[in-house]
Motif scaffolding. Structure first.
Motif, PDB file in Angstrom:
ATOM      1  N   PHE A  38      12.691 -15.151  19.149  1.00  0.00           N
ATOM      2  CA  PHE A  38      11.528 -14.263  19.165  1.00  0.00           C
ATOM      3  C   PHE A  38      11.284 -13.645  17.784  1.00  0.00           C
ATOM      4  CE2 PHE A  38       9.919  -9.889  19.479  1.00  0.00           C
ATOM      5  CZ  PHE A  38       8.685 -10.134  20.044  1.00  0.00           C
ATOM      6  N   ILE A  39      12.356 -13.156  17.162  1.00  0.00           N
ATOM      7  CA  ILE A  39      12.218 -12.545  15.826  1.00  0.00           C
ATOM      8  C   ILE A  39      11.739 -13.576  14.816  1.00  0.00           C
ATOM      9  CG2 ILE A  39      13.507 -11.468  13.936  1.00  0.00           C
ATOM     10  CD1 ILE A  39      15.306 -10.187  16.100  1.00  0.00           C
ATOM     11  N   TRP A  40      12.285 -14.784  14.909  1.00  0.00           N
ATOM     12  CA  TRP A  40      11.887 -15.863  13.998  1.00  0.00           C
ATOM     13  C   TRP A  40      10.402 -16.183  14.168  1.00  0.00           C
ATOM     14  CZ3 TRP A  40      14.397 -21.425  14.261  1.00  0.00           C
ATOM     15  CH2 TRP A  40      13.914 -22.188  13.183  1.00  0.00           C
ATOM     16  N   GLU A  41       9.978 -16.351  15.417  1.00  0.00           N
ATOM     17  CA  GLU A  41       8.573 -16.678  15.697  1.00  0.00           C
ATOM     18  C   GLU A  41       7.653 -15.536  15.266  1.00  0.00           C
ATOM     19  OE1 GLU A  41       5.414 -18.998  16.994  1.00  0.00           O
ATOM     20  OE2 GLU A  41       7.535 -19.577  17.052  1.00  0.00           O
ATOM     21  N   PHE A  42       8.023 -14.307  15.572  1.00  0.00           N
ATOM     22  CA  PHE A  42       7.194 -13.141  15.251  1.00  0.00           C
ATOM     23  C   PHE A  42       7.033 -12.969  13.733  1.00  0.00           C
ATOM     24  CE2 PHE A  42       6.948  -8.603  14.182  1.00  0.00           C
ATOM     25  CZ  PHE A  42       5.744  -8.277  14.799  1.00  0.00           C
ATOM     26  N   SER A  84       8.839 -22.324  12.255  1.00  0.00           N
ATOM     27  CA  SER A  84       8.929 -21.401  13.384  1.00  0.00           C
ATOM     28  C   SER A  84       9.322 -22.205  14.620  1.00  0.00           C
ATOM     29  CB  SER A  84       7.591 -20.697  13.617  1.00  0.00           C
ATOM     30  OG  SER A  84       6.613 -21.623  14.055  1.00  0.00           O
ATOM     31  N   PRO A  85       9.867 -21.541  15.655  1.00  0.00           N
ATOM     32  CA  PRO A  85      10.261 -22.274  16.867  1.00  0.00           C
ATOM     33  C   PRO A  85       9.117 -23.055  17.497  1.00  0.00           C
ATOM     34  CG  PRO A  85      11.232 -20.088  16.871  1.00  0.00           C
ATOM     35  CD  PRO A  85      10.303 -20.130  15.706  1.00  0.00           C
ATOM     36  N   SER A  86       7.918 -22.484  17.503  1.00  0.00           N
ATOM     37  CA  SER A  86       6.787 -23.179  18.119  1.00  0.00           C
ATOM     38  C   SER A  86       6.417 -24.435  17.340  1.00  0.00           C
ATOM     39  CB  SER A  86       5.580 -22.246  18.224  1.00  0.00           C
ATOM     40  OG  SER A  86       5.177 -21.787  16.948  1.00  0.00           O
ATOM     41  N   LYS A  87       6.456 -24.349  16.003  1.00  0.00           N
ATOM     42  CA  LYS A  87       6.153 -25.523  15.181  1.00  0.00           C
ATOM     43  C   LYS A  87       7.209 -26.611  15.347  1.00  0.00           C
ATOM     44  CE  LYS A  87       3.438 -23.392  11.464  1.00  0.00           C
ATOM     45  NZ  LYS A  87       3.357 -23.152   9.997  1.00  0.00           N
ATOM     46  N   ILE A  88       8.473 -26.194  15.434  1.00  0.00           N
ATOM     47  CA  ILE A  88       9.554 -27.163  15.627  1.00  0.00           C
ATOM     48  C   ILE A  88       9.408 -27.844  16.982  1.00  0.00           C
ATOM     49  CG2 ILE A  88      12.051 -27.386  15.943  1.00  0.00           C
ATOM     50  CD1 ILE A  88      12.363 -25.099  13.908  1.00  0.00           C
ATOM     51  N   ALA A  89       9.094 -27.063  18.025  1.00  0.00           N
ATOM     52  CA  ALA A  89       8.903 -27.637  19.358  1.00  0.00           C
ATOM     53  C   ALA A  89       7.708 -28.593  19.371  1.00  0.00           C
ATOM     54  CB  ALA A  89       8.698 -26.520  20.383  1.00  0.00           C
ATOM     55  N   SER A  90       6.627 -28.224  18.687  1.00  0.00           N
ATOM     56  CA  SER A  90       5.445 -29.084  18.609  1.00  0.00           C
ATOM     57  C   SER A  90       5.755 -30.378  17.867  1.00  0.00           C
ATOM     58  CB  SER A  90       4.313 -28.329  17.903  1.00  0.00           C
ATOM     59  OG  SER A  90       3.185 -29.151  17.734  1.00  0.00           O
ATOM     60  N   CYS A  91       6.517 -30.259  16.780  1.00  0.00           N
ATOM     61  CA  CYS A  91       6.914 -31.445  16.011  1.00  0.00           C
ATOM     62  C   CYS A  91       7.775 -32.371  16.861  1.00  0.00           C
ATOM     63  CB  CYS A  91       7.661 -31.003  14.757  1.00  0.00           C
ATOM     64  SG  CYS A  91       8.355 -32.341  13.778  1.00  0.00           S
ATOM     65  N   PHE A  92       8.712 -31.790  17.599  1.00  0.00           N
ATOM     66  CA  PHE A  92       9.582 -32.589  18.471  1.00  0.00           C
ATOM     67  C   PHE A  92       8.768 -33.308  19.540  1.00  0.00           C
ATOM     68  CE2 PHE A  92      12.107 -32.782  22.432  1.00  0.00           C
ATOM     69  CZ  PHE A  92      13.088 -33.667  22.014  1.00  0.00           C
ATOM     70  N   TRP A  93       7.806 -32.611  20.132  1.00  0.00           N
ATOM     71  CA  TRP A  93       6.997 -33.216  21.199  1.00  0.00           C
ATOM     72  C   TRP A  93       6.156 -34.366  20.662  1.00  0.00           C
ATOM     73  CZ3 TRP A  93       7.338 -33.916  25.993  1.00  0.00           C
ATOM     74  CH2 TRP A  93       6.244 -34.303  26.760  1.00  0.00           C
ATOM     75  N   GLU A  94       5.617 -34.208  19.467  1.00  0.00           N
ATOM     76  CA  GLU A  94       4.845 -35.284  18.847  1.00  0.00           C
ATOM     77  C   GLU A  94       5.712 -36.519  18.636  1.00  0.00           C
ATOM     78  OE1 GLU A  94       3.195 -33.786  15.256  1.00  0.00           O
ATOM     79  OE2 GLU A  94       1.810 -32.385  16.253  1.00  0.00           O
ATOM     80  N   MET A  95       6.961 -36.314  18.195  1.00  0.00           N
ATOM     81  CA  MET A  95       7.860 -37.453  17.962  1.00  0.00           C
ATOM     82  C   MET A  95       8.372 -38.040  19.269  1.00  0.00           C
ATOM     83  SD  MET A  95       9.938 -36.303  14.524  1.00  0.00           S
ATOM     84  CE  MET A  95      10.444 -37.984  14.146  1.00  0.00           C
ATOM     85  N   VAL A  96       8.386 -37.221  20.336  1.00  0.00           N
ATOM     86  CA  VAL A  96       8.724 -37.759  21.659  1.00  0.00           C
ATOM     87  C   VAL A  96       7.604 -38.671  22.146  1.00  0.00           C
ATOM     88  CG1 VAL A  96       8.980 -37.148  24.102  1.00  0.00           C
ATOM     89  CG2 VAL A  96      10.257 -35.894  22.368  1.00  0.00           C
ATOM     90  N   ASP A 136       9.395 -28.658   9.168  1.00  0.00           N
ATOM     91  CA  ASP A 136       9.456 -28.766  10.628  1.00  0.00           C
ATOM     92  C   ASP A 136      10.408 -29.895  11.033  1.00  0.00           C
ATOM     93  OD1 ASP A 136       7.569 -26.797  10.568  1.00  0.00           O
ATOM     94  OD2 ASP A 136       5.865 -28.126  10.965  1.00  0.00           O
ATOM     95  N   TRP A 137      10.284 -31.032  10.368  1.00  0.00           N
ATOM     96  CA  TRP A 137      11.163 -32.164  10.638  1.00  0.00           C
ATOM     97  C   TRP A 137      12.615 -31.809  10.330  1.00  0.00           C
ATOM     98  CZ3 TRP A 137       8.947 -37.565   8.887  1.00  0.00           C
ATOM     99  CH2 TRP A 137       7.761 -37.813   9.564  1.00  0.00           C
ATOM    100  N   LEU A 138      12.817 -31.159   9.189  1.00  0.00           N
ATOM    101  CA  LEU A 138      14.179 -30.846   8.749  1.00  0.00           C
ATOM    102  C   LEU A 138      14.877 -29.922   9.747  1.00  0.00           C
ATOM    103  CD1 LEU A 138      15.192 -30.064   5.087  1.00  0.00           C
ATOM    104  CD2 LEU A 138      16.236 -28.850   6.989  1.00  0.00           C
ATOM    105  N   LEU A 139      14.205 -28.822  10.099  1.00  0.00           N
ATOM    106  CA  LEU A 139      14.818 -27.861  11.013  1.00  0.00           C
ATOM    107  C   LEU A 139      14.961 -28.439  12.414  1.00  0.00           C
ATOM    108  CD1 LEU A 139      12.997 -24.692   9.691  1.00  0.00           C
ATOM    109  CD2 LEU A 139      15.453 -25.114   9.617  1.00  0.00           C
TER     110      LEU A 139
END
Length: 265
Positions: free
Chosen positions: A35-39, A53-65, A234-237
């Motif tokens: 939460f602190i990271w995203e905020f 940010s967590p949301s960007k990392i999750a979005s990047c992961f979903w795109e690669m899925v 995003d990819w790296l994290l």
């Protein structure tokens, strides 16, 4: 079956409460961090381009899925890690047994094993590429090199500290050294072997990532080094998070094996 006493029931209740608090605290710390990271990334306290940010990392992961590319990278790294881990366990147990059988051989090889174990393994990776080429074999050997020498030393030390009285009993009953190994040394060293496996699974993953930094065209290590070069944070994290999850999963499997061995033996 006898009913539990009041004290036993109180102890079990407090133990369950303690475990519940530990689990809730772990989840709370993780969620607070995310939460602190995203905020802070959203309001501009930290640079979201550098820190993502967590949301960007999750979005990047979903795109690669969706394009299925992430499964290739995860599968290759997992395969190389498991192969290197299994080879480390097999070779280290075999060598430790040979050293236990021959005191003279152990005295000859001891300084070499100590030196090789203390050698920075990242220094070997470029040499392995020259010798073996930029192949999966090189990466697997790089993964093995991080763990194998320490594993041999630890297992040999465990073999030599087994209760000598039990071994003498085998010899007194006209048993052979092989029987002493099979009946006493290996069963007594099983906890040390499992403990060694817990350490080695993480070390092999580290070695594989080092190898992928230098000699891979696929895998999470390659994804990390490539994304750092083109500033795709995003990819790296995301790759680092996946490595954390992978290491936790592999460690959990070793824990299950340990529990199975404890019940069986």
């Amino acid at each position: 079956m006898n009913e539990l006493s009041k004290g036993q029931r109180l102890y079990l209740k407090n133990h369950k409460k303690h475990k519940r608090i530990v689990h809730i605290s772990r989840v709370f710390i993780l969620l607070s961090f995310l939460f602190i990271w995203e905020f802070t990334a959203n309001v501009g306290i930290i640079d979201s381009f550098i820190f993502s940010s967590p949301s960007k990392i999750a979005s990047c992961f979903w795109e690669m899925v969706l394009d299925k590319s992430i499964f290739l990278h995860i599968g290759i790294t997992l395969y190389e890690t498991i192969v290197s881990f299994l080879l480390v366990i097999a070779i280290s147990v075999l060598v430790a047994v040979l050293l236990w059988f021959s005191t003279k051989l152990s005295e000859i090889l001891d300084p070499y094993l100590v030196v090789l174990n203390s050698l920075p393994k990242s220094a070997l990776a470029p040499l392995l590429i020259v010798w073996l080429g930029a192949t999966k074999t090189t990466i697997i050997v790089a993964g093995m090199s991080v763990a194998i020498f320490g594993s041999i030393l630890n297992l040999y030390a465990s073999f030599t500290t087994v209760d000598s009285g039990k071994i003498k009993l085998i010899y007194t009953m006209q048993g052979t050294k092989f029987q002493a190994l099979r009946k006493v040394v290996l069963p007594s060293s099983l906890p040390a072997i499992i403990s060694n496996m817990k350490v080695n699974i993480g070390l092999c993953l580290v070695g594989v990532i080092i190898g992928e930094f230098l000699a891979a065209r696929n895998g999470l290590g390659y994804l990390i080094i490539y994304s750092s070069q083109v500033f795709k944070m995003d990819w790296l994290l995301m790759s680092i998070v996946l490595l954390c999850i992978m290491s936790m999963g592999l460690y959990a499997i070793i824990n299950l094996l340990e529990r199975w061995c404890q019940k069986r033996y």
